[in-house]
Design an enzyme around this catalytic site. Structure first.
Site, PDB file in Angstrom:
ATOM      1  N   ALA A  26      47.190 -55.000 -31.909  1.00 53.95           N
ATOM      2  CA  ALA A  26      48.497 -55.552 -32.310  1.00 53.95           C
ATOM      3  C   ALA A  26      48.433 -57.070 -32.452  1.00 53.95           C
ATOM      4  CB  ALA A  26      49.556 -55.168 -31.289  1.00 53.95           C
ATOM      5  N   THR A  27      47.575 -57.706 -31.655  1.00 53.79           N
ATOM      6  CA  THR A  27      47.433 -59.159 -31.792  1.00 53.79           C
ATOM      7  C   THR A  27      46.996 -59.493 -33.205  1.00 53.79           C
ATOM      8  OG1 THR A  27      46.950 -59.492 -29.444  1.00 53.79           O
ATOM      9  CG2 THR A  27      46.142 -61.180 -30.967  1.00 53.79           C
ATOM     10  N   ASN A  34      57.646 -55.714 -23.320  1.00 53.59           N
ATOM     11  CA  ASN A  34      56.548 -55.155 -22.531  1.00 53.59           C
ATOM     12  C   ASN A  34      56.728 -55.340 -21.029  1.00 53.59           C
ATOM     13  OD1 ASN A  34      56.230 -57.829 -23.592  1.00 53.59           O
ATOM     14  ND2 ASN A  34      54.249 -57.951 -22.617  1.00 53.59           N
ATOM     15  N   GLN A  54      55.358 -51.424 -27.736  1.00 52.42           N
ATOM     16  CA  GLN A  54      55.910 -50.728 -26.569  1.00 52.42           C
ATOM     17  C   GLN A  54      56.947 -49.662 -26.952  1.00 52.42           C
ATOM     18  OE1 GLN A  54      54.682 -51.094 -23.609  1.00 52.42           O
ATOM     19  NE2 GLN A  54      53.493 -52.967 -23.804  1.00 52.42           N
ATOM     20  N   SER A  89      49.545 -50.563 -31.546  1.00 56.06           N
ATOM     21  CA  SER A  89      48.214 -50.661 -30.946  1.00 56.06           C
ATOM     22  C   SER A  89      47.890 -49.356 -30.237  1.00 56.06           C
ATOM     23  CB  SER A  89      48.223 -51.807 -29.923  1.00 56.06           C
ATOM     24  OG  SER A  89      46.977 -52.388 -29.811  1.00 56.06           O
ATOM     25  N   ALA A  90      46.762 -48.724 -30.571  1.00 56.97           N
ATOM     26  CA  ALA A  90      46.466 -47.362 -30.109  1.00 56.97           C
ATOM     27  C   ALA A  90      46.365 -47.269 -28.590  1.00 56.97           C
ATOM     28  CB  ALA A  90      45.168 -46.870 -30.754  1.00 56.97           C
ATOM     29  N   HIS A  91      45.871 -48.344 -27.947  1.00 59.60           N
ATOM     30  CA  HIS A  91      45.629 -48.205 -26.499  1.00 59.60           C
ATOM     31  C   HIS A  91      46.901 -48.229 -25.684  1.00 59.60           C
ATOM     32  CE1 HIS A  91      45.972 -52.520 -25.073  1.00 59.60           C
ATOM     33  NE2 HIS A  91      45.900 -52.705 -26.378  1.00 59.60           N
ATOM     34  N   THR A 134      34.080 -53.220 -41.863  1.00 58.28           N
ATOM     35  CA  THR A 134      33.805 -51.778 -41.815  1.00 58.28           C
ATOM     36  C   THR A 134      34.799 -51.081 -40.886  1.00 58.28           C
ATOM     37  OG1 THR A 134      31.496 -52.171 -42.249  1.00 58.28           O
ATOM     38  CG2 THR A 134      32.043 -50.069 -41.207  1.00 58.28           C
ATOM     39  N   CYS A 194      48.266 -60.106 -20.046  1.00 57.08           N
ATOM     40  CA  CYS A 194      47.695 -61.326 -20.653  1.00 57.08           C
ATOM     41  C   CYS A 194      48.333 -62.565 -20.058  1.00 57.08           C
ATOM     42  CB  CYS A 194      47.874 -61.321 -22.160  1.00 57.08           C
ATOM     43  SG  CYS A 194      49.546 -60.932 -22.607  1.00 57.08           S
TER      44      CYS A 194
HETATM   45  C1  LIG Z   1      54.771 -56.115 -27.089  1.00 52.98           C
HETATM   46  C2  LIG Z   1      53.301 -56.366 -27.193  1.00 52.98           C
HETATM   47  N1  LIG Z   1      52.813 -56.918 -28.336  1.00 52.98           N
HETATM   48  C3  LIG Z   1      51.492 -57.166 -28.460  1.00 52.98           C
HETATM   49  C4  LIG Z   1      50.600 -56.866 -27.444  1.00 52.98           C
HETATM   50  C5  LIG Z   1      49.133 -57.142 -27.660  1.00 52.98           C
HETATM   51  O1  LIG Z   1      48.478 -55.901 -27.844  1.00 52.98           O
HETATM   52  P1  LIG Z   1      46.861 -55.904 -28.061  1.00 52.98           P
HETATM   53  O2  LIG Z   1      46.512 -54.494 -28.415  1.00 52.98           O
HETATM   54  O3  LIG Z   1      46.301 -56.324 -26.701  1.00 52.98           O
HETATM   55  O4  LIG Z   1      46.562 -56.900 -29.131  1.00 52.98           O
HETATM   56  C6  LIG Z   1      51.074 -56.290 -26.252  1.00 52.98           C
HETATM   57  C7  LIG Z   1      50.143 -56.007 -25.109  1.00 52.98           C
HETATM   58  N2  LIG Z   1      50.757 -56.234 -23.874  1.00 52.98           N
HETATM   59  C8  LIG Z   1      50.022 -55.903 -22.670  1.00 52.98           C
HETATM   60  C9  LIG Z   1      48.751 -56.726 -22.573  1.00 52.98           C
HETATM   61  S1  LIG Z   1      49.084 -58.414 -22.616  1.00 52.98           S
HETATM   62  C10 LIG Z   1      50.909 -56.068 -21.416  1.00 52.98           C
HETATM   63  O5  LIG Z   1      50.363 -56.037 -20.293  1.00 52.98           O
HETATM   64  O6  LIG Z   1      52.141 -56.185 -21.611  1.00 52.98           O
HETATM   65  C11 LIG Z   1      52.434 -56.027 -26.136  1.00 52.98           C
HETATM   66  O7  LIG Z   1      52.929 -55.462 -25.010  1.00 52.98           O
END
Ligand SMILES: Cc1ncc(COP(=O)(O)O)c(CN[C@@H](CS)C(=O)O)c1O
Length: 386
Positions: A72-73, A154, A182, A202-204, A240, A327
């Protein structure tokens, strides 16, 4: 007892079914999908299936785009920087409207654009921790190029009125982006119902793999690529394709949407049971009306108990939670959300976030309740201010 994981807003376990779907693409079907030989051609149907799953999960239109990226970043930066290069640099539209609630990847991208001469408005949440359509309407002008407001926060789980905010932006002819990281798998996300131009995920965050994300672009939305190079993703994102990551994200998104009912009943019930127990403790503040929050999240301030101290105590008992977003976990700043809703300075340093998932059990919640109660007694006895 096994360790207990209650930090699902930071990241989630990969669903075993998702892992199963991903496995063949490491050592069996490992071709580059852009290759013209059989190794590349044989993986393409699986990527097509993953795209179909993602389009269906958010009810995206056939002519809309979903650009696969790493997280997502990256997706959020693609929108903010893309706006700069496609609109802000070349037209009189020199403004972005966002909020103080956003994830750092939105806030920091906007702060960078401010160094390039872009004017950014960071809307402050109201006493309920929310951003309203009226707040957005008040600051939009004919110089506004983009409005970016997250679908759900989040840290607190507070769900923002994205449909109404998107409708305000559409009426004013301003591009609207929402960070839905979220929201996917917790609330219904329907792009035929919500007229957002861009949406990131973001998949994770929904039991898919880390390193896979997506950026939805409504038909007609123009965004230059953040990453230049090969023709992947129709030239919208070079590099890729992470085949197992994309297959896993499609499968995870499909399961996440199928599990919405379970999240909003069973997981919600466990969250509420935990929250009710917290509310039995004196001098506790839970942020936000539970009906206005994602079903898995509770953000609580316990007077006299530093957030970091509580996290340490929980960790000693095998329980994982966080003081806020992962983060920002090193930052000792007071939580902007607690500050914004008027929590006093002491409380603003005591926030602890618990975020459940569909893999959380009632036994784990019962054990966590007991651990929190004992930790509060112990830590308050050590406190000089309580
Ligand atoms: C609303 C929102 N938008 C972007 C991100 C970033 O996702 P990434 O996949 O890491 O790039 C997050 C990730 N928030 C985690 C890790 S900082 C939390 O502990 O809240 C998020 O919650």
């Amino acid at each position: 007892m096994e360790r207990i994981y209650l930090d699902n807003n930071a990241t989630t376990i990969v669903d075993p079914t998702v892992r199963e779907a991903m496995d063949p693409f490491y050592c069996h079907m490992y071709g580059n999908p852009n290759s013209l030989h059989s190794f590349g051609i044989e993986v393409r149907p699986y990527l097509h299936q993953a795209m179909e799953q993602m389009y269906a999960a958010i009810n995206a239109g056939d002519e809309d785009d979903i650009i696969i990226n790493s997280c997502a970043t990256e997706g959020n930066n693609t929108v903010i920087m893309g706006m700069y290069f496609s609109l802000l640099k070349e037209t009189r539209k020199k403004r972005i409207v966002t909020t103080q609630l956003e994830h750092p990847c939105i806030r920091e991208a906007c702060r960078f654009l401010e160094t390039q001469g872009v004017k950014v408005t960071y809307l402050a949440p109201d006493r309920q921790g929310l951003i309203t359509p009226e707040m957005v309407k008040e600051v939009i002008s004919d110089k506004t190029a983009l409005v970016s407001v997250m679908w759900a926060n989040n840290e607190t789980g507070l769900i923002l009125p994205i449909k109404e905010i998107a409708e305000v932006c559409k009426e004013k002819g301003v591009y609207f982006h929402t960070d839905a990281v979220q929201a996917i798998g917790k609330v219904k996300v329907d792009m035929q119902d919500v007229p957002a131009d861009f949406l990131t995920f973001s998949a994770h965050k929904f039991h898919g793999p880390k390193g896979a994300g997506g950026l939805y672009v409504r038909k007609g939305g123009m965004l230059p690529p953040l990453l230049h190079g090969g023709e992947q993703m129709g030239g919208h994102r070079a590099g890729t394709v992470d085949v197992p990551g994309m297959v896993g994200m499609g499968k995870a998104m499909e399961i996440a949407v199928e599990s919405l009912e379970y999240e909003n009943t069973h997981v919600r019930r466990l969250r509420d049971k935990f929250e009710d127990a917290l509310m039995q403790i004196d001098d506790v503040l839970v942020v936000g009306d539970r009906d206005l929050r994602t079903p898995n999240t509770v953000y609580v301030s316990i007077r006299g108990v530093e957030g970091e101290a509580m996290i340490w105590d929980l960790n000693q008992n095998g329980i994982a939670a966080s003081t806020g977003s992962a983060c920002a976990s090193e930052s000792l700043e007071a939580s902007p959300i607690l500050t914004a809703i008027g929590a006093d300075k002491e409380l603003a340093h005591t926030g602890v976030r618990f975020s459940l998932s569909r893999f959380t059990t009632e036994k784990e919640i019962d054990f966590t309740i007991e651990v929190v109660k004992k930790a509060v007694v112990r830590l308050r006895q050590l406190s000089t201010s309580y």
